[in-house]
Design a protein around this motif. Structure first.
Motif, PDB file in Angstrom:
ATOM      1  N   HIS A   1       3.680  13.697   2.955  1.00 55.84           N
ATOM      2  CA  HIS A   1       3.136  12.820   1.911  1.00 55.84           C
ATOM      3  C   HIS A   1       1.618  12.936   1.955  1.00 55.84           C
ATOM      4  CE1 HIS A   1       3.770   9.301  -0.817  1.00 55.84           C
ATOM      5  NE2 HIS A   1       2.523   9.023  -0.478  1.00 55.84           N
ATOM      6  N   SER A   2       1.014  13.172   0.794  1.00 61.55           N
ATOM      7  CA  SER A   2      -0.447  13.262   0.696  1.00 61.55           C
ATOM      8  C   SER A   2      -0.944  12.337  -0.401  1.00 61.55           C
ATOM      9  CB  SER A   2      -0.886  14.696   0.386  1.00 61.55           C
ATOM     10  OG  SER A   2      -0.553  15.573   1.432  1.00 61.55           O
TER      11      SER A   2
ATOM     12  N   GLN B   1      -4.270   0.390   1.785  1.00 56.17           N
ATOM     13  CA  GLN B   1      -3.059   0.367   2.612  1.00 56.17           C
ATOM     14  C   GLN B   1      -1.836  -0.061   1.809  1.00 56.17           C
ATOM     15  OE1 GLN B   1      -4.111  -1.890   6.293  1.00 56.17           O
ATOM     16  NE2 GLN B   1      -6.190  -1.204   5.825  1.00 56.17           N
ATOM     17  N   ILE B   2      -1.994  -1.082   0.970  1.00 51.42           N
ATOM     18  CA  ILE B   2      -0.873  -1.538   0.155  1.00 51.42           C
ATOM     19  C   ILE B   2      -0.490  -0.478  -0.871  1.00 51.42           C
ATOM     20  CG2 ILE B   2      -0.182  -3.244  -1.587  1.00 51.42           C
ATOM     21  CD1 ILE B   2      -1.765  -5.321  -0.036  1.00 51.42           C
ATOM     22  N   LEU B   3      -1.477   0.164  -1.491  1.00 49.07           N
ATOM     23  CA  LEU B   3      -1.173   1.223  -2.459  1.00 49.07           C
ATOM     24  C   LEU B   3      -0.447   2.373  -1.783  1.00 49.07           C
ATOM     25  CD1 LEU B   3      -1.690   1.814  -5.503  1.00 49.07           C
ATOM     26  CD2 LEU B   3      -3.596   3.254  -4.749  1.00 49.07           C
ATOM     27  N   THR B   4      -0.832   2.696  -0.558  1.00 47.38           N
ATOM     28  CA  THR B   4      -0.148   3.743   0.195  1.00 47.38           C
ATOM     29  C   THR B   4       1.297   3.355   0.450  1.00 47.38           C
ATOM     30  OG1 THR B   4      -2.217   4.437   1.240  1.00 47.38           O
ATOM     31  CG2 THR B   4      -0.174   5.038   2.358  1.00 47.38           C
ATOM     32  N   TYR B   5       1.533   2.115   0.832  1.00 47.15           N
ATOM     33  CA  TYR B   5       2.900   1.625   1.042  1.00 47.15           C
ATOM     34  C   TYR B   5       3.729   1.800  -0.226  1.00 47.15           C
ATOM     35  CZ  TYR B   5       6.650  -1.783   1.956  1.00 47.15           C
ATOM     36  OH  TYR B   5       7.876  -2.388   2.106  1.00 47.15           O
ATOM     37  N   ILE B   6       3.194   1.388  -1.364  1.00 48.76           N
ATOM     38  CA  ILE B   6       3.932   1.445  -2.628  1.00 48.76           C
ATOM     39  C   ILE B   6       4.178   2.888  -3.059  1.00 48.76           C
ATOM     40  CG2 ILE B   6       3.802   0.851  -5.082  1.00 48.76           C
ATOM     41  CD1 ILE B   6       2.173  -1.635  -4.252  1.00 48.76           C
ATOM     42  N   SER B   7       3.267   3.796  -2.737  1.00 42.85           N
ATOM     43  CA  SER B   7       3.350   5.167  -3.240  1.00 42.85           C
ATOM     44  C   SER B   7       4.575   5.925  -2.767  1.00 42.85           C
ATOM     45  CB  SER B   7       2.085   5.945  -2.835  1.00 42.85           C
ATOM     46  OG  SER B   7       2.098   6.248  -1.445  1.00 42.85           O
TER      47      SER B   7
END
Length: 287
Positions: free
Chosen positions: A232-233, A198-204
């Motif tokens: 976004h994928s 979830q955090i990596l998705t936020y940063i991406s």
């Protein structure tokens, strides 16, 4: 937000009914809700309906309307399928009766198999050699354009260190690439793989359209162009931790018709490929 704990709190939604979850918003400097926040919160909602030991392997999202920062977002999860190895979820994000976002996500149980991966760029400057966004404010704040200074001054739980820093006072057209080291600020709490995703998705969703801007940076920038994430994928591969710097590496194969496409990979510092991403964004010159 100042640290990873506050980010985790933002992404951890409240369940209001079965398969319906509610979340608040925090600005990153834009007048609208940050797209990375919506994707990550939607992923949190989807994860809450998936059996243990299944982890997101891919997600595909569409941004339909700008989100209002002052109104809670409700995430409605549809359990599309629960198979022997994969689960599929569809998440609809709403503010009042208005649908602002949709997400489809696939979750896979962990299995063994053969592997290969794309290699990280060689000979990159290391984070210790580079300035962070916070460093830039301290050293160059008096010389930065007002809009850029205000954006960089927002408190964030993430440190970003661009490998290449363009001069905003002497804009130049650049290659259609963007490479940025990033790291969570402060002490990183122990977290499970679901929260790391979830955090990596936020940063991406940070920095992703820069690669599409760069070839026309002499004339166009975020100040004279209307921008918005359209879709976004992401694809998730290997486990990782946030205790060291990681690399966001993007390139842009095309910009045309007021849209730009960026795609790329996220690596650990030692070169392990942990995720790939792609995004098309609106790049509409203001008249």
């Amino acid at each position: 937000m100042k640290n990873s704990k506050e980010l985790i709190d933002l992404l951890s939604l409240k369940e209001t009914e079965k398969n319906i979850f509610s979340g608040e918003s925090v600005t990153i400097g834009s007048p609208n809700v940050f797209g990375g926040q919506v994707i990550a919160q939607a992923l949190n909602a989807a994860y809450r309906t998936v059996k243990e030991k299944r982890f997101v392997n891919s997600l595909h999202a569409y941004f339909l309307e700008a989100g209002n920062l002052s109104i809670p977002i409700d995430y409605h999860v549809q359990e599309v399928r629960n198979g022997g190895s994969f689960s599929t979820r569809r998440v609809t994000a709403k503010q009042k009766d208005r649908t602002i976002f949709i997400l489809a996500a696939s979750f896979h149980k962990q299995e063994e198999g053969f592997e290969h991966q794309a290699e990280m760029t060689n000979n990159l400057k290391q984070p210790e050699e580079l300035l962070s966004w916070d460093d830039m404010i301290v050293q160059f704040g008096a010389f930065l354009p007002k809009s850029l200074k205000e954006f960089l001054s927002i408190e964030r739980p993430i440190d970003f260190k661009p490998v290449r820093v363009p001069n905003p006072l002497e804009p130049k057209n650049l290659p259609a690439k963007e490479e940025i080291w990033f790291k969570l600020k402060g002490d990183v709490p122990k977290m499970d793989l679901q929260m790391k995703h979830q955090i990596l998705t936020y940063i991406s969703d940070y920095n992703v359209l820069n690669a599409a801007f760069n070839p026309n940076a002499k004339e166009y920038n975020f100040g004279n162009t209307q921008t918005a994430s359209l879709d976004h994928s992401m694809w998730f591969f290997r486990d990782f931790d946030f205790n060291d710097w990681m690399l966001f590496s993007a390139d842009s194969p095309n910009a045309f018709g007021a849209r730009g496409l960026s795609r790329g990979n996220i690596y650990t510092r030692d070169g392990k490929l942990i995720a790939s991403f792609a995004q098309e964004g609106l790049l509409r010159p203001k008249k």
